[in-house]
Design a protein around this motif. Structure first.
Motif, PDB file in Angstrom:
ATOM      1  N   ALA A 193       0.850  -1.186   0.000  1.00  0.00           N
ATOM      2  CA  ALA A 193       0.000   0.000   0.000  1.00  0.00           C
ATOM      3  C   ALA A 193       0.886   1.236   0.000  1.00  0.00           C
ATOM      4  N   TYR A 194       0.467   2.227  -0.739  1.00  0.00           N
ATOM      5  CA  TYR A 194       1.158   3.507  -0.756  1.00  0.00           C
ATOM      6  C   TYR A 194       0.109   4.601  -0.791  1.00  0.00           C
ATOM      7  N   VAL A 195       0.221   5.557   0.122  1.00  0.00           N
ATOM      8  CA  VAL A 195      -0.727   6.665   0.164  1.00  0.00           C
ATOM      9  C   VAL A 195       0.058   7.955   0.387  1.00  0.00           C
ATOM     10  N   THR A 196      -0.368   9.009  -0.284  1.00  0.00           N
ATOM     11  CA  THR A 196       0.307  10.297  -0.167  1.00  0.00           C
ATOM     12  C   THR A 196      -0.722  11.416  -0.213  1.00  0.00           C
ATOM     13  N   GLY A 197      -0.378  12.547   0.358  1.00  0.00           N
ATOM     14  CA  GLY A 197      -1.285  13.685   0.347  1.00  0.00           C
ATOM     15  C   GLY A 197      -0.734  14.839   1.148  1.00  0.00           C
ATOM     16  N   GLY A 198      -1.374  15.978   1.046  1.00  0.00           N
ATOM     17  CA  GLY A 198      -0.957  17.155   1.787  1.00  0.00           C
ATOM     18  C   GLY A 198      -1.607  17.217   3.159  1.00  0.00           C
ATOM     19  N   LEU A 199      -0.802  17.514   4.161  1.00  0.00           N
ATOM     20  CA  LEU A 199      -1.311  17.673   5.517  1.00  0.00           C
ATOM     21  C   LEU A 199      -1.601  19.135   5.839  1.00  0.00           C
ATOM     22  N   SER A 200      -0.965  20.016   5.092  1.00  0.00           N
ATOM     23  CA  SER A 200      -1.227  21.452   5.195  1.00  0.00           C
ATOM     24  C   SER A 200      -0.707  22.083   3.915  1.00  0.00           C
ATOM     25  N   ASP A 201      -0.762  23.403   3.843  1.00  0.00           N
ATOM     26  CA  ASP A 201      -0.296  24.073   2.633  1.00  0.00           C
ATOM     27  C   ASP A 201       1.187  23.841   2.375  1.00  0.00           C
ATOM     28  N   ASN A 202       1.966  23.611   3.435  1.00  0.00           N
ATOM     29  CA  ASN A 202       3.411  23.477   3.252  1.00  0.00           C
ATOM     30  C   ASN A 202       3.959  22.116   3.703  1.00  0.00           C
ATOM     31  N   VAL A 203       3.080  21.144   3.953  1.00  0.00           N
ATOM     32  CA  VAL A 203       3.533  19.822   4.377  1.00  0.00           C
ATOM     33  C   VAL A 203       2.826  18.748   3.551  1.00  0.00           C
ATOM     34  N   ALA A 204       3.607  17.873   2.941  1.00  0.00           N
ATOM     35  CA  ALA A 204       3.082  16.685   2.262  1.00  0.00           C
ATOM     36  C   ALA A 204       3.796  15.468   2.834  1.00  0.00           C
ATOM     37  N   ALA A 205       3.091  14.343   2.898  1.00  0.00           N
ATOM     38  CA  ALA A 205       3.664  13.143   3.493  1.00  0.00           C
ATOM     39  C   ALA A 205       3.174  11.923   2.740  1.00  0.00           C
ATOM     40  N   ASP A 206       3.889  10.819   2.926  1.00  0.00           N
ATOM     41  CA  ASP A 206       3.428   9.556   2.367  1.00  0.00           C
ATOM     42  C   ASP A 206       3.732   8.426   3.336  1.00  0.00           C
ATOM     43  N   LEU A 207       3.131   7.289   3.067  1.00  0.00           N
ATOM     44  CA  LEU A 207       3.336   6.088   3.865  1.00  0.00           C
ATOM     45  C   LEU A 207       3.323   4.893   2.925  1.00  0.00           C
ATOM     46  N   SER A 208       4.349   4.067   3.032  1.00  0.00           N
ATOM     47  CA  SER A 208       4.463   2.878   2.203  1.00  0.00           C
ATOM     48  C   SER A 208       4.536   1.645   3.092  1.00  0.00           C
ATOM     49  N   LEU A 209       3.733   0.628   2.760  1.00  0.00           N
ATOM     50  CA  LEU A 209       3.727  -0.635   3.493  1.00  0.00           C
ATOM     51  C   LEU A 209       3.938  -1.775   2.513  1.00  0.00           C
ATOM     52  N   TYR A 210       4.720  -2.756   2.922  1.00  0.00           N
ATOM     53  CA  TYR A 210       4.996  -3.911   2.069  1.00  0.00           C
ATOM     54  C   TYR A 210       5.010  -5.165   2.926  1.00  0.00           C
ATOM     55  N   TYR A 211       4.378  -6.232   2.419  1.00  0.00           N
ATOM     56  CA  TYR A 211       4.351  -7.510   3.140  1.00  0.00           C
ATOM     57  C   TYR A 211       4.394  -8.640   2.126  1.00  0.00           C
ATOM     58  N   ASN A 212       5.242  -9.623   2.376  1.00  0.00           N
ATOM     59  CA  ASN A 212       5.307 -10.805   1.524  1.00  0.00           C
ATOM     60  C   ASN A 212       5.686 -12.006   2.385  1.00  0.00           C
ATOM     61  N   ASN A 213       4.916 -13.080   2.250  1.00  0.00           N
ATOM     62  CA  ASN A 213       5.127 -14.255   3.088  1.00  0.00           C
ATOM     63  C   ASN A 213       5.075 -15.508   2.210  1.00  0.00           C
ATOM     64  N   GLN A 214       6.239 -16.081   1.961  1.00  0.00           N
ATOM     65  CA  GLN A 214       6.331 -17.350   1.238  1.00  0.00           C
ATOM     66  C   GLN A 214       6.346 -18.464   2.278  1.00  0.00           C
ATOM     67  N   ARG A 215       5.246 -19.247   2.316  1.00  0.00           N
ATOM     68  CA  ARG A 215       5.068 -20.203   3.413  1.00  0.00           C
ATOM     69  C   ARG A 215       5.552 -21.616   3.082  1.00  0.00           C
ATOM     70  N   ASP A 216       5.802 -21.900   1.815  1.00  0.00           N
ATOM     71  CA  ASP A 216       6.396 -23.178   1.416  1.00  0.00           C
ATOM     72  C   ASP A 216       7.761 -22.913   0.810  1.00  0.00           C
ATOM     73  N   GLY A 217       8.731 -23.722   1.158  1.00  0.00           N
ATOM     74  CA  GLY A 217      10.077 -23.514   0.665  1.00  0.00           C
ATOM     75  C   GLY A 217      10.275 -24.040  -0.746  1.00  0.00           C
ATOM     76  N   PHE A 218      11.330 -23.555  -1.384  1.00  0.00           N
ATOM     77  CA  PHE A 218      11.695 -24.093  -2.694  1.00  0.00           C
ATOM     78  C   PHE A 218      12.281 -25.501  -2.566  1.00  0.00           C
ATOM     79  N   GLY A 219      12.798 -25.818  -1.390  1.00  0.00           N
ATOM     80  CA  GLY A 219      13.378 -27.133  -1.187  1.00  0.00           C
ATOM     81  C   GLY A 219      13.124 -27.634   0.217  1.00  0.00           C
TER      82      GLY A 219
END
Length: 737
Positions: A193-219
């Motif tokens: 997920a990625y979200v961005t926007g202005g918090l005021s006239d002179n402040v902008a911010a964003d937040l990035s989240l990443y998740y990945n779960n491989q539950r079976d192995g290749f070997g």
């Protein structure tokens, strides 16, 4: 053939490819009107900061491969390990789970305990010293740029081979973002997920989240039946952009990531005879190890960048702190016999950096950059090492070690470009770096169940100081606005240090390595910018090369090889006959050879009195003069195609990428080699509206299921290998807002 005729030929080729379904066997008609409308689109400009200022890639007299985040995703580049598939001249392997990149044959094997890589990694202008923190998923990426050749003038002492420059997305005042969810083979679930926007006239911010779960192995680990080569990854990152008046901007960044994996899974190389006499056969992704491997890493950091605009120059300040803690364990001999293993190994890296920089902004014939940089690093290593004096114990000797280095490294630098004429420019740059390292080490030893006894502490030199200049000289000439030719000479160096595996007795030091690089190249946009061809040829004189070396014991050290010569050619071609079709190819040829190297580690297969193999190796010191450098393929090639097919209000985006490597030798003795291999990745994405706000994508990576080594070693007990990821495929749902 005229330019007009060649362009017509390209358009005809595009139409044929479209009608054949771009190789899929499904016909897709393209109307003449659509083709004519799209024919005006050319190869887009790429902006990079290779010289610490924003410039068009085609105007920078440096060999640079730059790819956007969207293009990386389409080509199946999911982590830093995959960047090599789209970057001619780059090889990205690992050592004990830590990053070991090489550019044009220049890199480092052992970058732990305060020692650093010869290829620097920068993210948003911050140097990442920890090799354990440089293997990461590529989420929230705006661009990855790989700078080839020494970059010591502007980027420092540890950019001898080059630089991997990663830029994440900047926040925007307009509210927006994107989310995705995916499911793949090996029971893998993922979300971002990625979200961005202005918090005021002179402040902008964003937040990035990443998740990945491989539950079976290749070997599977045949010894205990448990999965290997699987992992779970989580990352969060936030960037704040604050405008303090018209002339001052502040950028604040914070990030945290956690990676837990069953990796560093080593096994015997298939078909090779170990000391235990049992040859490994079967699934190349399996292992047969008495130690279940693990790799757990937590990485975090904060940074602040302040930029103030003066009338004719910008002042910038970047302050950063980073911390990486990694816990790992693995079987060193790769067998089910308790012979050599490392457990509870903790790599703890902390760093602080401060950079001040002045950059000219006015026009005119002279552009310049000057700055000062300070780096402090504290790298520690602790581990429990179990080893047997014979193949079949008892007894087992357990060593518990503590060691580390503290580094202080200030530097000053300046670089200027002067226009000799409207078409010709001369660039001169220099940097002077100072460095001081302090080393400490201690350990205990226990035989069998006996209580541990303290070993004598390290003795000898525990403080090293290095200081070196680096420089850059380049001359470039615009034949016209679309063709640039250049020549350059660069000096780079990587500081000396301590072998970060010595915990008792005399310390072992190694000298700084120095690289003189000569390069000639050109960059061109041809046929109304429908063809981009960039190429460079280079020759390196490489001295005092820092090499990992083994004796007959299991613990490596670092020595200097006297010299090597490396020559080669890089080439990148992009063809965009219409806005719907883009074709790319990259090619690299490297000829590398050690000069004087009389004291290399040479693995000699063990034989009996009759000369018959009895398994394992004896390691001796001997000449490797004339051998190829490790992890350096003679040649690689990659081919890519991206094609957009409108279908009503929606459409399909087809992307395919092929990579071939000629293979590489694992160590300077050229005994073990990764054979040539091919990897294929691709994706088919359907978008539901012209804005592509809702998509469903089927994707696959390493579709050929190649078992490619990320590390190989010839050990006393036998030849061991660690294999990378196998075939992955899945489906991703994505939405933009």
């Amino acid at each position: 053939m005229s330019s007009k005729n060649i362009r017509t030929l390209l358009l005809a080729t595009a139409s044929i490819a479209a009608c054949s379904g771009a190789g899929t066997g499904h016909a897709q008609a393209v109307s003449p009107a659509a083709t004519a409308e799209e024919s005006d689109a050319g190869v887009e400009d790429i902006v990079v900061t290779a010289q610490k200022r924003s410039e068009r890639l085609q105007d920078v007299p440096i060999a640079v491969t730059a790819i956007s985040g969207e293009a990386l995703t389409a080509k199946g580049v999911a982590s830093t390990l995959d960047i090599q598939q789209v970057t001619p001249g780059l090889t990205f392997t690992t050592v004990g789970g830590t990053a070991a990149p090489r550019i044009r044959g220049v890199g480092t094997t052992q970058a732990i305990g305060g020692n650093e890589n010869s290829v620097a990694t920068y993210i948003d202008g911050v140097y990442y010293a920890s090799s354990a923190g440089s293997v990461m998923q590529l989420a929230n990426i705006a661009q990855v740029a790989v700078l080839k050749g020494p970059q010591g003038t502007l980027f420092g002492r540890n950019a001898t081979g080059g630089l991997i420059q990663i830029t994440t997305l900047d926040p925007k005042h307009q509210f927006g973002g994107k989310v995705s969810a995916s499911y793949g083979n090996r029971d893998t679930i993922g979300a971002s997920a990625y979200v961005t926007g202005g918090l005021s006239d002179n402040v902008a911010a964003d937040l990035s989240l990443y998740y990945n779960n491989q539950r079976d192995g290749f070997g599977v680990n045949r010894f205990n039946g448990q999965d290997v080569n699987k992992g779970k990854d989580f990352a969060v990152r936030s960037k704040w952009l604050i405008q303090l008046g018209e002339d001052t901007t502040v950028k604040l960044v914070g990030d945290y990531s956690k990676y837990a994996a069953v990796t560093i899974a080593r096994r015997l190389i298939s078909g090779s005879l170990p000391q235990i006499g049992t040859v490994f056969t079967g699934n190349p992704f399996d292992v047969d190890s008495d130690v279940q491997p693990y790799f757990n890493s937590r990485r975090s950091g904060v940074s602040g960048e302040l930029i103030h605009h003066f009338a004719s120059f910008d002042l910038s300040s970047i302050t950063a702190y980073r911390r990486t803690r990694t816990l790992l364990g693995f079987d060193g001999d790769g067998t089910r016999i308790a012979n050599f293993s490392t457990t509870d190994e903790v790599l703890l890296d902390r760093q602080f950096s401060q950079e001040f920089q002045l950059t000219s902004t006015g026009g005119g014939v002279f552009q310049w950059t000057a700055g000062a940089y300070y780096f402090y690093g504290d790298g520690d290593l602790s581990a429990a090492i179990a080893q047997a004096p014979a193949v079949l114990p008892p007894p087992i000797v357990t060593l518990r070690v503590q060691l580390g280095q503290k580094t202080k490294a200030p530097a000053v630098y300046a670089q200027g470009t002067y226009k000799l004429t409207d078409a010709t420019s001369l660039t001169l740059g220099a940097r002077y770096s100072w460095e001081t390292r302090h080393y400490n080490g201690s350990g205990t030893s226990a035989v069998g169940a006996a209580p541990p006894a303290a070993l004598p502490p390290v003795t000898g030199i525990t403080k090293l100081s290095n200081s070196r200049p680096t420089w850059r000289i380049a001359l470039d000439h615009h034949i016209d606005q679309n063709i640039l030719v250049y020549v350059s000479y660069n000096r780079g160096f990587k500081s000396g240090g301590f072998a970060a595996t010595v915990f008792t007795g005399p310390t072992q030091t190694f000298e700084p390595e120095v690289l003189d690089a000569y390069e000639i190249g050109f960059k061109s946009d041809l046929l109304d910018r429908h063809v981009r061809l960039n190429a460079s040829a280079f020759h390196y004189n490489y001295k005092n090369i820092q090499i990992q070396a083994f004796g007959n014991g299991p613990i490596p050290t670092v020595i200097n090889a006297a010299s090597a010569k490396i020559s080669g050619l890089d080439m990148e071609l992009t063809v965009r006959p219409t806005s719907a079709l883009t074709l790319t190819t990259g090619f690299s040829y490297i000829h590398s050879k050690f000069g004087s190297f009389p004291n290399a580690s040479i693995a000699v297969p063990r034989v009996n009195a009759a000369g018959m193999p009895i398994g394992g190796n004896t390691t001796v010191r001997g000449p490797a003069t004339g051998n190829e450098l490790a992890n350096t393929p003679d040649w690689t090639i990659d081919l890519g195609a991206d094609y957009d097919v409108p279908l009503g209000r929606g459409g399909l985006t087809l992307s395919g990428h092929y990579f071939h490597s000629d293979g590489w030798f694992a160590e300077p003795d050229n005994y073990l080699k990764q054979k040539p291999y091919d990897q294929l990745s691709g994706s088919i994405s359907y978008y539901f509206n012209p804005e592509k706000t809702l998509t469903v994508t089927a994707w696959g990576r390493n579709l050929t299921n190649e078992a490619v080594a990320v590390q190989m070693q010839a050990r006393t007990t036998g030849n061991v290998v660690q294999i990378g990821q196998g075939r992955t495929y899945g489906v991703t749902l994505g939405a933009k807002f």
